[in-house]
Scaffold this active site. Structure first.
Site, mmCIF file in Angstrom:
data_model
loop_
_atom_site.group_PDB
_atom_site.id
_atom_site.type_symbol
_atom_site.label_atom_id
_atom_site.label_comp_id
_atom_site.label_asym_id
_atom_site.label_seq_id
_atom_site.Cartn_x
_atom_site.Cartn_y
_atom_site.Cartn_z
ATOM 1 N N ASN A 163 -6.910 0.787 -2.152
ATOM 2 C CA ASN A 163 -7.722 1.431 -1.097
ATOM 3 C C ASN A 163 -7.115 2.780 -0.721
ATOM 4 O O ASN A 163 -6.667 3.002 0.396
ATOM 5 C CB ASN A 163 -7.875 0.514 0.129
ATOM 6 C CG ASN A 163 -6.551 0.059 0.716
ATOM 7 O OD1 ASN A 163 -5.559 -0.108 0.024
ATOM 8 N ND2 ASN A 163 -6.526 -0.126 2.020
ATOM 9 N N ASP A 194 2.425 -7.025 2.385
ATOM 10 C CA ASP A 194 1.273 -6.233 2.824
ATOM 11 C C ASP A 194 1.762 -4.979 3.556
ATOM 12 O O ASP A 194 1.253 -4.636 4.627
ATOM 13 C CB ASP A 194 0.305 -7.040 3.686
ATOM 14 C CG ASP A 194 -1.073 -6.385 3.762
ATOM 15 O OD1 ASP A 194 -1.265 -5.307 3.155
ATOM 16 O OD2 ASP A 194 -1.961 -6.941 4.441
ATOM 17 N N HIS A 211 -8.974 -9.889 -0.545
ATOM 18 C CA HIS A 211 -8.830 -9.839 0.916
ATOM 19 C C HIS A 211 -10.009 -10.619 1.469
ATOM 20 O O HIS A 211 -11.147 -10.153 1.428
ATOM 21 C CB HIS A 211 -8.852 -8.390 1.416
ATOM 22 C CG HIS A 211 -8.803 -8.286 2.912
ATOM 23 N ND1 HIS A 211 -7.777 -7.665 3.581
ATOM 24 C CD2 HIS A 211 -9.649 -8.737 3.878
ATOM 25 C CE1 HIS A 211 -7.993 -7.742 4.885
ATOM 26 N NE2 HIS A 211 -9.135 -8.383 5.094
ATOM 27 N N LYS A 219 -8.605 -5.699 -7.259
ATOM 28 C CA LYS A 219 -8.606 -6.100 -5.852
ATOM 29 C C LYS A 219 -10.036 -6.127 -5.354
ATOM 30 O O LYS A 219 -10.841 -5.260 -5.702
ATOM 31 C CB LYS A 219 -7.793 -5.084 -5.035
ATOM 32 C CG LYS A 219 -7.761 -5.318 -3.526
ATOM 33 C CD LYS A 219 -6.828 -6.461 -3.163
ATOM 34 C CE LYS A 219 -6.849 -6.778 -1.677
ATOM 35 N NZ LYS A 219 -5.907 -6.010 -0.898
ATOM 36 N N HIS A 277 0.878 -1.177 0.000
ATOM 37 C CA HIS A 277 0.000 0.000 0.000
ATOM 38 C C HIS A 277 0.915 1.226 0.000
ATOM 39 O O HIS A 277 1.455 1.592 1.042
ATOM 40 C CB HIS A 277 -0.889 0.020 1.240
ATOM 41 C CG HIS A 277 -1.795 -1.174 1.356
ATOM 42 N ND1 HIS A 277 -3.118 -1.143 0.978
ATOM 43 C CD2 HIS A 277 -1.568 -2.436 1.796
ATOM 44 C CE1 HIS A 277 -3.668 -2.339 1.190
ATOM 45 N NE2 HIS A 277 -2.750 -3.145 1.690
HETATM 46 O O1 DOR Z 1 -4.001 -4.581 7.976
HETATM 47 C C1 DOR Z 1 -4.400 -4.149 6.902
HETATM 48 N N1 DOR Z 1 -4.071 -2.906 6.458
HETATM 49 N N2 DOR Z 1 -5.225 -4.896 6.166
HETATM 50 C C2 DOR Z 1 -5.822 -4.417 5.066
HETATM 51 O O2 DOR Z 1 -6.529 -5.157 4.418
HETATM 52 C C3 DOR Z 1 -5.646 -3.021 4.656
HETATM 53 C C4 DOR Z 1 -4.344 -2.506 5.124
HETATM 54 C C5 DOR Z 1 -4.233 -1.007 4.989
HETATM 55 O O3 DOR Z 1 -4.521 -0.497 3.893
HETATM 56 O O4 DOR Z 1 -3.805 -0.353 5.924
HETATM 57 ZN ZN ZN Z 2 -3.129 -5.134 2.052
HETATM 58 ZN ZN ZN Z 3 -5.879 -7.131 2.913
#
Ligand code: DOR
Ligand code: ZN
Ligand code: ZN
Length: 451
Positions: free
Chosen positions: A95, A310, A181, A146, A63
């Site tokens: 996101n 992640d 997810h 996604k 991200h």
């Molecule tokens: O822990 C997480 N953080 N899980 C997610 O699915 C989103 C991610 C985030 O964008 O911070």
């Molecule tokens: Zn993620």
């Molecule tokens: Zn995720």
């Protein structure tokens, strides 16, 4: 012939073996890998001094934020973290603010990242509200779509199995991966209602809301809805034994399914959440030891296809909110993933070959990055150079990421990325970023349309 660059004295990972060789690069591609007499002259030469030389690593789950979330991370800091962590390509999740799920948002994001990327970047899109927009979005070449099943993020109604089926069918026909997810929104909501009524607010309560069953349920729903479609599914961050079993069963019947695990879920368990406190809150959360052990077996046996960090940067303030329901979920991972995995190799928990598969070969294969993942003539000159024997301590305060915290802070690890080359250019040298923003390329997936 004169090459742009020759790397001398490499110990390169080629077809499962480590070979002493030299590597010639021209216009961002490998033009020759071999012994000294066969090497062309070069404008520039770098002596790798016998360091382990791997195909450029790919993190298929990060991200990078930027835009209106650039206070957490931006493309420069995020891709600098990638380069420092030994990654040459990263795939960025949608996101964002604004949510990346339209031609316009994708175009804008591409414009911004083009000027800021230190390593190669591919962008995911979430689903739009109207499936009829998918072909136009696809012509912006997102690396994949996604789907967040734990809460309604994009435009596809996750409560409606028929809508899911149609979404899977449409994306299947444009030959693009759907990354999922997997947590079931309704189960989470039901659990939340029960607990929040009683004003429960502990880390334990968080784990009681985001259960393994919620993950398993989401995986099963998605598998069912994708039946009889062409969808190529990729399950992000699998955390439960039963979830992994369900995926394994479906793979056996020949479905196009792959899955991923994060180093967090491999190295830590729920017992550690109590130790780290709110900082360890992530989604899906850390699980009990038996799940952790199942994931390690899955990685070894090949049931888990790739490691994704992640990388989910947040500010320290966001991570230390007063209520567990307010804490932002996620932790950074780009600068810890490779040393942690190398340490697992050193401890003989993981064969070295698996590390290269998990972090380079397989992510390239899943996302159709045909010119990446291997040190091979003709492929993109993305390279990760490693000091395999260096023992060092992770220091989150030194991260290139804006998120200067880590669950692995102060951990003693063995093996360190020392040089990162992207498209034949040195971008990281001994933890220094030596390239300008904009030197990474945007990865565009070619799409083919099926009727
Ligand atoms: O822990 C997480 N953080 N899980 C997610 O699915 C989103 C991610 C985030 O964008 O911070
Ligand atoms: Zn993620
Ligand atoms: Zn995720």
């Amino acid at each position: 012939m004169i090459a742009d660059l020759v790397l001398n004295n490499a110990k390169a990972y080629i077809k499962g073996e480590i070979l002493e060789c030299n590597i010639a690069i021209e216009e961002g591609k490998f033009i020759k890998i071999g012994r000294q007499p066969q090497m062309p002259n070069a404008d520039q030469k770098i002596n790798l001094q016998g360091m382990l030389t791997l195909p450029g690593l790919i993190d298929a789950h990060v991200h990078l934020r930027d835009e209106k979330k650039s206070y957490k991370e931006d493309f420069i800091s995020g891709t600098s973290a990638a380069a420092a962590g030994g990654f040459t390509t990263v795939l960025d999740m949608p996101n964002n603010q604004p949510l990346t799920n339209s031609v316009e948002t994708l175009k804008n994001r591409l414009e911004i990242v083009k000027k800021r990327a230190i390593v190669n970047v591919g962008l995911f899109s979430e689903f739009p509200e109207k499936l009829s927009e998918l072909p136009q979005i696809s012509s912006e070449n997102p690396i994949g779509f996604k789907l967040f099943m734990g809460n309604q993020v994009g435009g596809l109604n996750i409560d409606d199995d028929q809508a899911l089926k149609e979404g899977f069918q449409t994306v299947g026909n444009i030959n693009t991966v759907i990354a999922i997810h997997a947590e079931d929104k309704n189960q989470i909501m039901l659990n939340e209602q029960k607990l929040k009524q009683g004003k429960h607010d502990s880390i334990k309560d968080f784990l009681l809301v985001h259960t393994e069953q919620a993950e398993v349920q989401a995986i099963k729903r998605v598998l069912k809805a994708s039946k009889d479609t062409n969808a190529q599914l990729h399950f992000c961050h699998v955390t439960s034994q039963q979830g992994l079993e369900a995926i394994k069963e479906e793979k056996k019947i020949g479905k196009k399914i792959t899955c991923e695990v994060t180093p967090n879920h491999l190295m830590l368990s729920a017992a550690d959440v109590t130790h780290y406190g709110m900082m360890a809150i992530m989604l899906p959360p850390l699980r009990d030891r038996n799940h952790q052990e199942a994931l390690i077996r899955g990685v070894n046996q090949g049931d888990i296809d790739i490691i994704g960090s992640d990388h989910a940067p947040h500010t320290i303030e966001e991570k230390s909110a007063n209520s567990v329901w307010e804490v932002k979920a996620g932790v950074p991972g780009l600068e810890t993933t490779l040393p942690l995995m190398l340490t697992l190799v050193k401890k003989k928990w993981l064969p070295f070959q698996r590390l290269v598969e998990l972090l380079a070969e397989k992510p390239a294969e899943i996302y159709g990055l045909t010119s990446k993942g291997k040190l091979e003539q003709g492929k993109d000159a993305d390279i990760t150079v490693i000091d395999y024997n260096q023992q060092w301590k992770i220091a989150a305060s030194k991260f290139k990421s804006k998120a200067k915290f880590s669950l692995f802070d102060n951990w003693e690890v063995i093996g360190k990325p020392t040089k990162t080359f992207v498209n034949g250019n040195l971008v990281m040298d001994n933890n220094e970023i030596v390239a300008n923003p904009g030197s990474g390329k945007i990865i565009r997936k070619e799409v083919t349309f099926k009727e």
